[in-house]
Design an enzyme around this catalytic site. Structure first.
Site, PDB file in Angstrom:
ATOM      1  N   TYR A  53       0.821  -1.332  -0.133  1.00  0.00           N
ATOM      2  CA  TYR A  53       0.001  -0.106  -0.028  1.00  0.00           C
ATOM      3  C   TYR A  53       0.766   1.230  -0.072  1.00  0.00           C
ATOM      4  CZ  TYR A  53      -3.849  -3.203   1.531  1.00  0.00           C
ATOM      5  OH  TYR A  53      -4.866  -4.347   1.670  1.00  0.00           O
ATOM      6  N   HIS A 111       0.337 -11.757   1.304  1.00  0.00           N
ATOM      7  CA  HIS A 111      -0.703 -10.710   0.853  1.00  0.00           C
ATOM      8  C   HIS A 111      -1.436 -11.617  -0.245  1.00  0.00           C
ATOM      9  CE1 HIS A 111      -1.440  -6.168  -0.124  1.00  0.00           C
ATOM     10  NE2 HIS A 111      -2.671  -7.045  -0.172  1.00  0.00           N
TER      11      HIS A 111
END
Length: 283
Positions: A53, A111
């Site tokens: 992110y 992830h």
């Protein structure tokens, strides 16, 4: 808000707040800093980010500048999906911990089971085995309290469970009304792995659903509030993301109950955001 401090007990006995504050697509710098600061002021105690992110430093600064005790927070970040070798994983973990300015993490997730550029192209069983064993090593070190997975389908969950000494506590998947990943949800539940719902508002696209709006109107709540409450009543951890202080506050107003009959209707709805991007996790 009581809902922000309500918890689920995970399979390792730790308690995780049912509602988290998501930071996907929240730009680094002042935007991320202010969003997380406002979320903490609003009562959120569960913050979810990821190295990919690119906002961990701003998230960490907001945490450091808040008056909330670290022991009262649940902080999650994620291993980049591309890195599945032990040395790279350990370096990534150190990078995230330093960026966040923390001594330990509450939850560290893989992830995705595949590198993003190869999403769902094939299964990475051997690579994920090495990755999971490295995360187990990190948990044993005490620098992370719980470990889990994200975007894993049934095959990829089975691969981990076949070799795991420590079971994943969660699988974080895309989940919203009409896109509840039933095969993944059923397998996770059977193995005491809690689902975390990311994009529970389909990044806002669910707000266009008339069918959902009609049910929300019955409760005199917004579509967003109904959609978040729906994920909670289905037993998931929900991770709404917001930037404006108004929306951050609105997403905390979840202390109402959707009737069993309306939950049945909502669970039977087709995809409430059919044009929304769908991750290739279903399997």
């Amino acid at each position: 808000m009581a809902i922000l401090t309500d918890t689920y007990t995970l399979n390792n006995g730790t308690k995780i707040p049912k509602v988290g504050f998501g930071t996907w697509q929240t730009p680094d710098g002042d935007v991320a800093y202010q969003a997380v600061s406002n979320a903490l002021k609003a009562g959120y105690r569960h913050i979810d980010t990821a190295q990919n992110y690119r906002n961990e430093r701003s998230v960490g600064k907001a945490i450091a500048d808040s008056d909330v005790d670290r022991d009262d927070l649940w902080i999650t970040t994620k291993l980049p999906a591309e890195d599945k070798k032990r040395d790279a994983i350990l370096a990534d973990f150190d990078h995230s911990l330093a960026a966040l300015g923390l001594d330990y993490l509450d939850l560290y997730l893989i992830h995705a089971p595949w590198p993003w550029r190869e999403a769902a192209s094939r299964h990475f069983d051997a690579e994920n085995t090495e990755t999971w064993q490295t995360l187990e090593e990190l948990q044993k070190s005490g620098r992370v309290k719980s470990i889990g997975i994200s975007n894993f389908d049934v095959h990829d969950m089975k691969n981990i469970l076949n070799i795991a000494e420590i079971k994943p506590v969660v699988n974080q998947v895309q989940y919203y009304i009409g896109f509840t990943e039933p095969k993944i949800a059923a397998y996770a539940a059977a193995n005491d792995i809690r689902l975390e719902a990311y994009s529970p508002l389909a990044t806002g696209d669910i707000l266009n659903s008339k069918a959902v709006r009609d049910i929300a109107d019955k409760y005199s709540v917004s579509v967003a509030r109904l959609a978040l409450r729906f994920t909670l009543q289905n037993g998931t951890i929900t991770l709404p993301k917001a930037i404006s202080e108004t929306h951050i506050q609105e997403n905390t107003q979840l202390d109402f109950t959707i009737s069993a009959s309306d939950m049945t209707l909502l669970n039977a709805l087709p995809d409430a955001a059919p044009d929304h991007f769908h991750n290739a996790t279903q399997g």
